[in-house]
Design an enzyme around this catalytic site. Sequence first.
Site, PDB file in Angstrom:
ATOM      1  N   GLU A   1     -40.960  25.507   3.707  1.00 39.50           N
ATOM      2  CA  GLU A   1     -40.499  26.895   3.819  1.00 39.50           C
ATOM      3  C   GLU A   1     -39.790  27.110   5.162  1.00 39.50           C
ATOM      4  O   GLU A   1     -38.813  27.862   5.244  1.00 39.50           O
ATOM      5  CB  GLU A   1     -41.673  27.874   3.670  1.00 39.50           C
ATOM      6  CG  GLU A   1     -42.580  27.641   2.465  1.00 39.50           C
ATOM      7  CD  GLU A   1     -41.883  27.838   1.116  1.00 39.50           C
ATOM      8  OE1 GLU A   1     -40.714  28.266   1.105  1.00 39.50           O
ATOM      9  OE2 GLU A   1     -42.509  27.541   0.080  1.00 39.50           O
TER      10      GLU A   1
ATOM     11  N   GLN B   1     -70.633  44.659 -10.654  1.00 43.58           N
ATOM     12  CA  GLN B   1     -69.725  43.584 -11.114  1.00 43.58           C
ATOM     13  C   GLN B   1     -69.245  43.790 -12.554  1.00 43.58           C
ATOM     14  O   GLN B   1     -69.032  42.830 -13.276  1.00 43.58           O
ATOM     15  CB  GLN B   1     -70.398  42.209 -10.944  1.00 43.58           C
ATOM     16  CG  GLN B   1     -70.555  41.824  -9.483  1.00 43.58           C
ATOM     17  CD  GLN B   1     -71.454  40.612  -9.271  1.00 43.58           C
ATOM     18  OE1 GLN B   1     -72.527  40.744  -8.718  1.00 43.58           O
ATOM     19  NE2 GLN B   1     -70.999  39.459  -9.697  1.00 43.58           N
TER      20      GLN B   1
ATOM     21  N   ARG C   1     -44.818  11.838  -3.666  1.00 44.39           N
ATOM     22  CA  ARG C   1     -44.498  11.601  -5.076  1.00 44.39           C
ATOM     23  C   ARG C   1     -43.619  10.373  -5.246  1.00 44.39           C
ATOM     24  O   ARG C   1     -43.791   9.590  -6.162  1.00 44.39           O
ATOM     25  CB  ARG C   1     -43.812  12.848  -5.644  1.00 44.39           C
ATOM     26  CG  ARG C   1     -43.772  12.903  -7.146  1.00 44.39           C
ATOM     27  CD  ARG C   1     -43.127  14.185  -7.654  1.00 44.39           C
ATOM     28  NE  ARG C   1     -41.813  14.397  -7.099  1.00 44.39           N
ATOM     29  CZ  ARG C   1     -41.409  15.509  -6.498  1.00 44.39           C
ATOM     30  NH1 ARG C   1     -42.244  16.523  -6.373  1.00 44.39           N
ATOM     31  NH2 ARG C   1     -40.192  15.614  -6.016  1.00 44.39           N
TER      32      ARG C   1
HETATM   33  C1  LIG Z   1     -50.402  29.240  -4.058  1.00 39.84           C
HETATM   34  C2  LIG Z   1     -49.015  29.039  -3.530  1.00 39.84           C
HETATM   35  N1  LIG Z   1     -48.618  29.716  -2.433  1.00 39.84           N
HETATM   36  C3  LIG Z   1     -47.391  29.492  -1.907  1.00 39.84           C
HETATM   37  C4  LIG Z   1     -46.529  28.599  -2.487  1.00 39.84           C
HETATM   38  C5  LIG Z   1     -45.141  28.340  -1.903  1.00 39.84           C
HETATM   39  N2  LIG Z   1     -45.131  27.022  -1.218  1.00 39.84           N
HETATM   40  C6  LIG Z   1     -44.709  25.914  -1.829  1.00 39.84           C
HETATM   41  S1  LIG Z   1     -44.751  24.583  -0.877  1.00 39.84           S
HETATM   42  C7  LIG Z   1     -45.322  25.464   0.425  1.00 39.84           C
HETATM   43  C8  LIG Z   1     -45.556  24.814   1.764  1.00 39.84           C
HETATM   44  C9  LIG Z   1     -46.694  23.838   1.742  1.00 39.84           C
HETATM   45  O1  LIG Z   1     -47.018  23.521   3.073  1.00 39.84           O
HETATM   46  P1  LIG Z   1     -47.864  22.250   3.430  1.00 39.84           P
HETATM   47  O2  LIG Z   1     -48.950  22.047   2.455  1.00 39.84           O
HETATM   48  O3  LIG Z   1     -48.280  22.329   4.846  1.00 39.84           O
HETATM   49  O4  LIG Z   1     -46.839  21.065   3.199  1.00 39.84           O
HETATM   50  P2  LIG Z   1     -45.502  20.759   4.038  1.00 39.84           P
HETATM   51  O5  LIG Z   1     -44.367  21.459   3.343  1.00 39.84           O
HETATM   52  O6  LIG Z   1     -45.725  21.277   5.415  1.00 39.84           O
HETATM   53  O7  LIG Z   1     -45.369  19.285   3.984  1.00 39.84           O
HETATM   54  C10 LIG Z   1     -45.487  26.809   0.094  1.00 39.84           C
HETATM   55  C11 LIG Z   1     -45.989  27.885   0.996  1.00 39.84           C
HETATM   56  C12 LIG Z   1     -46.980  27.944  -3.669  1.00 39.84           C
HETATM   57  N3  LIG Z   1     -46.221  27.068  -4.329  1.00 39.84           N
HETATM   58  N4  LIG Z   1     -48.208  28.167  -4.142  1.00 39.84           N
END
Ligand SMILES: Cc1ncc(C[n+]2csc(CCOP(=O)(O)OP(=O)(O)O)c2C)c(N)n1
Length: 573
Positions: free
Chosen positions: A478, A118, A403
Amino acid sequence: MTTPAISPDSVAALVARFLKARGVDRVFGLCGGHIMPLWMCVDAEGIRIVDVRDERAAVYMAHAHAELTGGLGVALVTAGPGVTNAMTGIANAHVARASVLVLSGTPPRRQENRGALQDMVHTDFVRPLTRYARTVREPDLVLQELDEAVSRAIGEAGEPGPVYLDFPVDTLRADVPQVLQLLEQLRSRPRTRLFPDPEAVQRAVDLLWSAKRPLFISGRGARGAGAALGRLLDRLDALYLDTGESRGLIPEDHRSVVAAVRGAVMGETDLVVTVGRRLDFQLAYGSPAVYGEARFLRIADCAAELRDNRRGTVEIFASPAETLEAILQAAGARTPATDRDWARSARDKHLERAAKLVSSMNNAPAGNDGLMHPNRLLAALREALPADAVIVADGGDFLSFARVGLPASTYLDPGSLGCIGVGTPFGIAASLACPERTVAVVTGDGSFGFNAMEIDTAVRHQAPVLIVVANNGGWAIEVRDQLETHGRVVGTRLQFADHAAMARAFGLHAERVERAEDLSAAIERAMSNRPALLDVLVTPDAVSSDAKSGLAWVPDLQALAAWDEAERRWRNG
Ligand SMILES: Cc1ncc(C[n+]2csc(CCOP(=O)(O)OP(=O)(O)O)c2C)c(N)n1
């Protein structure tokens, strides 16, 4: 072979004593041989160890603890992968400017750079994300290193944020001569207040009292300045925008709050007052394309919140609370020039919109798949949660709905780093920090997955958190972006996995809810059996404001499509 007990004069014992003396009553961590002496001493000192399942979660928890208590959050992680796992938490604390101390270990000094287990030079990669990052090799220097690290973490003479110290494990075991254990380095002192320059205060008064449409925006640096800010808003009849960083500073029923018409007032104001707030993407970088001819008054106790993007006609480098008090004093009974009709009409529109939102939430239509709209879930939570609940929101679309749809006097979310996955660890730390308040995590299913294992930590530590997963079977924000921008979906769908079954396996009270009419009873049962999890099926068809605004597809010039267009027009004259 038996290992000798750790001496009370050891570096490890001194670190623990220092933490205790500085008011640290808990650390969040994951054990390992390279920090074992410290781990044992921290426990022996009576400091609670909240042991987690991934170091990233430990730093998230320390971050939430710091934000909610106003104190220092401490994470204790082991060498190598312990520190690399902690990195995202450190990065998030860096962007959020959260006062977090991360402690770790390294191999013994005589095995350094010989291929030891490590062995990594952690400071090389944590340094850009911290205010202070050092390896303490010399036992005698331990207290002075801790003292300076903590001072920097809380933002004395600089921007607050995460700091990092590690110690070779043989240093942790080494003794410090008692004559060098200076008590002055253990003592905590009240935070230094920076008083404003009276001449700058007078110029601020002139600017504020001659503005017709003053708009205040607060951020992280304004915490603790709520009372003075409220009085100043009242005196001026000014308008106020809240940002996630300081939610609850000014209560939602204050007549200055106009969150629902934020875009409009940003375009109409003639004086923007930032109080401990960066002009970041959420505020259109302060661009004239959005704020027109408005002037700026900037108040902050660190450069990042005073000088980013726009210069102020007046800039006051001082503690925000002291500055706002000084402004009130200096203004005396002077009559402000605020256009009261403007303020009143913005507030009326805000109230009208907010009321419309609440009534529409209760009747939000199900999707084509027959699943409930996420706003039905939020409306049920709105009903059930006490007014002083701590809300932790996480996700993409669902975060956007939460929010706006879920009021909160204390609110945490992934912040400007967009660090989804913080929800469950933030919620656990919050429920331990504020046992007298209800803590609810409202999270998308994708975001929940990152740190889902921490439900085990919630049960083991009896953290009375309510976790509500809005399960739409995908990374919905997304999915929508792909559909609209590219016409096809790839790699963004998940299963409608049964998170309640998973939670039950770890000993939580957990239920899956499929119908809106079952929500109230399920929430009630969950509230009285915390830690609890509700896995609520919601439709991915609901379009959130963040999806509509363009935030998801990241325009070139500004975060939101409307601002991006305005910026383009402005740049092209
Ligand atoms: C660590 C990280 N990975 C990827 C993203 C890109 N990202 C932003 S929102 C999102 C979708 C979140 O999905 P979910 O929590 O299921 O919420 P939903 O949009 O389905 O309501 C992603 C992949 C990010 N902001 N941070």
